[in-house]
Design an enzyme around this catalytic site. Structure first.
Site, PDB file in Angstrom:
ATOM      1  N   GLY A   9       0.820  -1.216   0.000  1.00  0.00           N
ATOM      2  CA  GLY A   9       0.000   0.000   0.000  1.00  0.00           C
ATOM      3  C   GLY A   9       0.844   1.251   0.000  1.00  0.00           C
ATOM      4  O   GLY A   9       0.504   2.251   0.647  1.00  0.00           O
ATOM      5  N   ALA A  10       1.939   1.217  -0.785  1.00  0.00           N
ATOM      6  CA  ALA A  10       2.867   2.362  -0.791  1.00  0.00           C
ATOM      7  C   ALA A  10       2.438   3.458  -1.768  1.00  0.00           C
ATOM      8  O   ALA A  10       3.075   4.507  -1.828  1.00  0.00           O
ATOM      9  CB  ALA A  10       4.275   1.885  -1.142  1.00  0.00           C
ATOM     10  N   ARG A  34      -1.247  -1.585  -6.436  1.00  0.00           N
ATOM     11  CA  ARG A  34      -1.753  -2.010  -7.752  1.00  0.00           C
ATOM     12  C   ARG A  34      -1.524  -0.933  -8.810  1.00  0.00           C
ATOM     13  O   ARG A  34      -1.372  -1.235  -9.970  1.00  0.00           O
ATOM     14  CB  ARG A  34      -3.261  -2.322  -7.645  1.00  0.00           C
ATOM     15  CG  ARG A  34      -3.569  -3.572  -6.845  1.00  0.00           C
ATOM     16  CD  ARG A  34      -5.022  -3.631  -6.449  1.00  0.00           C
ATOM     17  NE  ARG A  34      -5.372  -2.449  -5.658  1.00  0.00           N
ATOM     18  CZ  ARG A  34      -6.572  -2.198  -5.172  1.00  0.00           C
ATOM     19  NH1 ARG A  34      -7.563  -3.037  -5.402  1.00  0.00           N
ATOM     20  NH2 ARG A  34      -6.806  -1.107  -4.459  1.00  0.00           N
ATOM     21  N   ASN A  85       0.584  -2.791   5.390  1.00  0.00           N
ATOM     22  CA  ASN A  85      -0.240  -1.581   5.454  1.00  0.00           C
ATOM     23  C   ASN A  85      -1.428  -1.603   4.483  1.00  0.00           C
ATOM     24  O   ASN A  85      -2.457  -0.994   4.761  1.00  0.00           O
ATOM     25  CB  ASN A  85       0.670  -0.376   5.164  1.00  0.00           C
ATOM     26  CG  ASN A  85      -0.099   0.883   4.827  1.00  0.00           C
ATOM     27  OD1 ASN A  85      -0.714   1.504   5.700  1.00  0.00           O
ATOM     28  ND2 ASN A  85      -0.107   1.259   3.544  1.00  0.00           N
ATOM     29  N   TYR A 151     -15.597  -4.155   8.396  1.00  0.00           N
ATOM     30  CA  TYR A 151     -14.287  -3.486   8.471  1.00  0.00           C
ATOM     31  C   TYR A 151     -13.717  -3.678   9.881  1.00  0.00           C
ATOM     32  O   TYR A 151     -12.539  -4.018  10.041  1.00  0.00           O
ATOM     33  CB  TYR A 151     -14.406  -1.998   8.118  1.00  0.00           C
ATOM     34  CG  TYR A 151     -13.066  -1.284   8.221  1.00  0.00           C
ATOM     35  CD1 TYR A 151     -12.024  -1.596   7.347  1.00  0.00           C
ATOM     36  CD2 TYR A 151     -12.825  -0.327   9.217  1.00  0.00           C
ATOM     37  CE1 TYR A 151     -10.779  -0.965   7.462  1.00  0.00           C
ATOM     38  CE2 TYR A 151     -11.594   0.304   9.331  1.00  0.00           C
ATOM     39  CZ  TYR A 151     -10.577  -0.022   8.451  1.00  0.00           C
ATOM     40  OH  TYR A 151      -9.343   0.590   8.558  1.00  0.00           O
ATOM     41  N   LYS A 155     -10.211  -5.605  11.069  1.00  0.00           N
ATOM     42  CA  LYS A 155      -9.128  -4.992  11.849  1.00  0.00           C
ATOM     43  C   LYS A 155      -8.987  -5.666  13.218  1.00  0.00           C
ATOM     44  O   LYS A 155      -7.894  -5.686  13.780  1.00  0.00           O
ATOM     45  CB  LYS A 155      -9.351  -3.483  11.965  1.00  0.00           C
ATOM     46  CG  LYS A 155      -9.132  -2.757  10.626  1.00  0.00           C
ATOM     47  CD  LYS A 155      -7.692  -2.927  10.117  1.00  0.00           C
ATOM     48  CE  LYS A 155      -7.395  -2.150   8.863  1.00  0.00           C
ATOM     49  NZ  LYS A 155      -5.986  -2.269   8.424  1.00  0.00           N
ATOM     50  N   THR A 186      -6.576  10.574   4.323  1.00  0.00           N
ATOM     51  CA  THR A 186      -5.869   9.960   3.182  1.00  0.00           C
ATOM     52  C   THR A 186      -6.936   9.704   2.117  1.00  0.00           C
ATOM     53  O   THR A 186      -8.011  10.303   2.165  1.00  0.00           O
ATOM     54  CB  THR A 186      -5.248   8.606   3.606  1.00  0.00           C
ATOM     55  OG1 THR A 186      -6.319   7.749   4.025  1.00  0.00           O
ATOM     56  CG2 THR A 186      -4.242   8.760   4.737  1.00  0.00           C
TER      57      THR A 186
HETATM   58  P1  NDP Z   1      -5.306   4.867   1.268  1.00  0.00           P
HETATM   59  O1  NDP Z   1      -6.577   4.526   0.572  1.00  0.00           O
HETATM   60  O2  NDP Z   1      -4.760   6.235   1.084  1.00  0.00           O
HETATM   61  O3  NDP Z   1      -4.184   3.788   0.911  1.00  0.00           O
HETATM   62  C1  NDP Z   1      -4.475   2.420   0.805  1.00  0.00           C
HETATM   63  C2  NDP Z   1      -3.289   1.711   0.162  1.00  0.00           C
HETATM   64  O4  NDP Z   1      -3.572   0.299   0.132  1.00  0.00           O
HETATM   65  C3  NDP Z   1      -3.056   2.156  -1.267  1.00  0.00           C
HETATM   66  O5  NDP Z   1      -1.673   2.287  -1.494  1.00  0.00           O
HETATM   67  C4  NDP Z   1      -3.621   1.019  -2.096  1.00  0.00           C
HETATM   68  O6  NDP Z   1      -2.865   0.884  -3.304  1.00  0.00           O
HETATM   69  C5  NDP Z   1      -3.364  -0.186  -1.183  1.00  0.00           C
HETATM   70  N1  NDP Z   1      -4.292  -1.276  -1.471  1.00  0.00           N
HETATM   71  C6  NDP Z   1      -5.633  -1.295  -1.275  1.00  0.00           C
HETATM   72  N2  NDP Z   1      -6.155  -2.442  -1.720  1.00  0.00           N
HETATM   73  C7  NDP Z   1      -5.112  -3.173  -2.220  1.00  0.00           C
HETATM   74  C8  NDP Z   1      -5.014  -4.443  -2.838  1.00  0.00           C
HETATM   75  N3  NDP Z   1      -6.095  -5.224  -3.050  1.00  0.00           N
HETATM   76  N4  NDP Z   1      -3.794  -4.884  -3.234  1.00  0.00           N
HETATM   77  C9  NDP Z   1      -2.699  -4.111  -3.046  1.00  0.00           C
HETATM   78  N5  NDP Z   1      -2.725  -2.901  -2.461  1.00  0.00           N
HETATM   79  C10 NDP Z   1      -3.927  -2.432  -2.060  1.00  0.00           C
HETATM   80  O7  NDP Z   1      -5.599   4.599   2.835  1.00  0.00           O
HETATM   81  P2  NDP Z   1      -4.666   4.714   4.141  1.00  0.00           P
HETATM   82  O8  NDP Z   1      -3.296   5.114   3.816  1.00  0.00           O
HETATM   83  O9  NDP Z   1      -5.428   5.510   5.111  1.00  0.00           O
HETATM   84  O10 NDP Z   1      -4.715   3.191   4.618  1.00  0.00           O
HETATM   85  C11 NDP Z   1      -3.564   2.423   4.909  1.00  0.00           C
HETATM   86  C12 NDP Z   1      -3.893   1.464   6.044  1.00  0.00           C
HETATM   87  O11 NDP Z   1      -4.228   2.218   7.206  1.00  0.00           O
HETATM   88  C13 NDP Z   1      -5.070   0.555   5.771  1.00  0.00           C
HETATM   89  O12 NDP Z   1      -4.789  -0.743   6.266  1.00  0.00           O
HETATM   90  C14 NDP Z   1      -6.200   1.198   6.584  1.00  0.00           C
HETATM   91  O13 NDP Z   1      -7.175   0.258   6.971  1.00  0.00           O
HETATM   92  C15 NDP Z   1      -5.424   1.715   7.774  1.00  0.00           C
HETATM   93  N6  NDP Z   1      -6.049   2.752   8.553  1.00  0.00           N
HETATM   94  C16 NDP Z   1      -6.429   3.939   7.969  1.00  0.00           C
HETATM   95  C17 NDP Z   1      -7.020   4.919   8.739  1.00  0.00           C
HETATM   96  C18 NDP Z   1      -7.526   6.209   8.169  1.00  0.00           C
HETATM   97  O14 NDP Z   1      -8.325   6.893   8.844  1.00  0.00           O
HETATM   98  N7  NDP Z   1      -7.097   6.618   6.983  1.00  0.00           N
HETATM   99  C19 NDP Z   1      -7.221   4.733  10.191  1.00  0.00           C
HETATM  100  C20 NDP Z   1      -6.818   3.448  10.666  1.00  0.00           C
HETATM  101  C21 NDP Z   1      -6.236   2.520   9.885  1.00  0.00           C
HETATM  102  P3  NDP Z   1      -3.461   0.563  -4.757  1.00  0.00           P
HETATM  103  O15 NDP Z   1      -4.841   1.124  -4.806  1.00  0.00           O
HETATM  104  O16 NDP Z   1      -2.481   1.217  -5.693  1.00  0.00           O
HETATM  105  O17 NDP Z   1      -3.427  -0.925  -4.829  1.00  0.00           O
HETATM  106  C1  8X3 Z   2     -10.027   3.830   9.906  1.00  0.00           C
HETATM  107  C2  8X3 Z   2     -10.590   4.551  11.074  1.00  0.00           C
HETATM  108  O1  8X3 Z   2     -12.718   4.947  12.449  1.00  0.00           O
HETATM  109  O2  8X3 Z   2     -12.948   4.868  10.012  1.00  0.00           O
HETATM  110  O3  8X3 Z   2      -9.583   2.562  10.245  1.00  0.00           O
HETATM  111  O4  8X3 Z   2     -12.554   2.865  11.240  1.00  0.00           O
HETATM  112  S1  8X3 Z   2     -12.271   4.265  11.198  1.00  0.00           S
END
Ligand code: NDP
Ligand code: 8X3
Length: 252
Positions: A9-10, A34, A85, A151, A155, A186
């Site tokens: 997820g970079a 992806r 991630n 979801y 988690k 994000t």
């Molecule tokens: P983003 O949507 O900005 O990033 C998600 C990343 O995950 C992207 O790089 C995407 O890349 C990758 N991804 C998603 N699905 C796939 C897949 N099937 N295969 C490969 N890569 C995948 O969200 P965040 O940065 O916020 O999320 C990152 C992590 O943090 C997640 O696990 C999320 O649940 C967690 N999180 C986020 C919070 C928030 O409030 N934002 C709070 C708590 C946890 P691509 O689409 O290019 O594949």
């Molecule tokens: C992302 C934070 O509160 O939307 O994991 O579940 S919340």
């Protein structure tokens, strides 16, 4: 730091910010996602700071994961740090109205994807008797909120797997940590609301949410502790947030 990190997820959000701070600290990078165009862009920008290779694959596709990891160039093959991630929420609906395709996406990506990647990388860490795994959970893995059902379940599974990894990998000197963020601005909400940018923006209206760099800084702090220190579990909220459903918003 003479280390190699594998970040899923970079291409966005927390993963991209982590890649950036790791690059600034000279960590060799294997960046995954992806979206190939974004990976190419990262290769160019972060490639100015450190050695970078990229892998485009879907974490929920077991064969793609295995093939991608087999294809890693020789000079990146020793992975010291795995950042699990990649993940998202898909939809926000009651259990009775939820879309089964959304449920499958969340369980396949957030849980099975994390397992496929870990399964492919852990053996070499065991062989070297060294390694670091950081699992990105969520406050949704610590509590549940209305309409968060699947979801939250995904988690909670990450939280359980983090604890399990710590137990099972303890004999092999592999450090395992989880970071559980609250609201981080994000692309997360855009994905959850299927491209509805108005709905997504409303999630972060009226208060200061965390930004991706806040979490990336914490991930770097965790992985840069001395080798006898393992921070197991960190829950990180914006100051305005007290729980998943309690956020102090500015009144206008
Ligand atoms: P983003 O949507 O900005 O990033 C998600 C990343 O995950 C992207 O790089 C995407 O890349 C990758 N991804 C998603 N699905 C796939 C897949 N099937 N295969 C490969 N890569 C995948 O969200 P965040 O940065 O916020 O999320 C990152 C992590 O943090 C997640 O696990 C999320 O649940 C967690 N999180 C986020 C919070 C928030 O409030 N934002 C709070 C708590 C946890 P691509 O689409 O290019 O594949
Ligand atoms: C992302 C934070 O509160 O939307 O994991 O579940 S919340």
């Amino acid at each position: 730091m003479n280390k190699t990190a594998f970040i899923t997820g970079a291409t966005s959000g927390i993963g991209r910010a982590t890649a950036s701070i790791f690059a600034q600290n000279n960590i060799r990078l294997i960046l995954c996602g992806r979206r190939k165009d974004r990976l190419e862009e990262l290769q160019i920008t972060l490639g100015k700071l450190t050695e970078v290779t990229t892998l485009s694959f879907d974490v929920s596709n077991r064969k793609e994961v295995e093939n991608a990891i087999k294809s890693i160039p020789e000079n990146f093959k020793q992975i010291d740090i795995l950042i699990n991630n990649a993940g998202n929420a898909h939809g926000l609906s009651s259990i009775q109205n939820g879309d089964i395709n959304d449920w499958e996406a969340m369980l396949d990506i957030n849980v099975k994807g994390l397992l496929y990647v870990s399964k492919a990388i852990i053996p070499q860490m065991i062989e070297r008797n060294n390694g670091f795994i950081v699992n990105i959970g969520s406050i949704a893995g610590k509590e549940v909120y209305a309409n968060g059902n699947v979801y939250c379940a995904s988690k909670h599974a990450v939280n359980a797997l983090n604890k399990s990894m710590r137990l099972d990998l303890n004999n092999y000197n592999i450090r395992v940590s989880a970071i559980h963020p609250g609201a981080v601005e994000t692309e997360f909400s855009e994905v959850r609301f299927k491209g509805d940018t108005k709905k997504a923006a409303a999630v972060y209206d009226g208060y200061d949410p965390l930004i991706a760099k806040d979490i990336a800084d914490i991930i770097y702090f965790v992985i840069s502790r001395p080798s006898h220190v393992n921070i197991e579990d960190l829950v990180v909220y914006p100051t305005a947030q007290a729980s998943a459903s309690v956020i102090r918003k500015n009144k206008e």
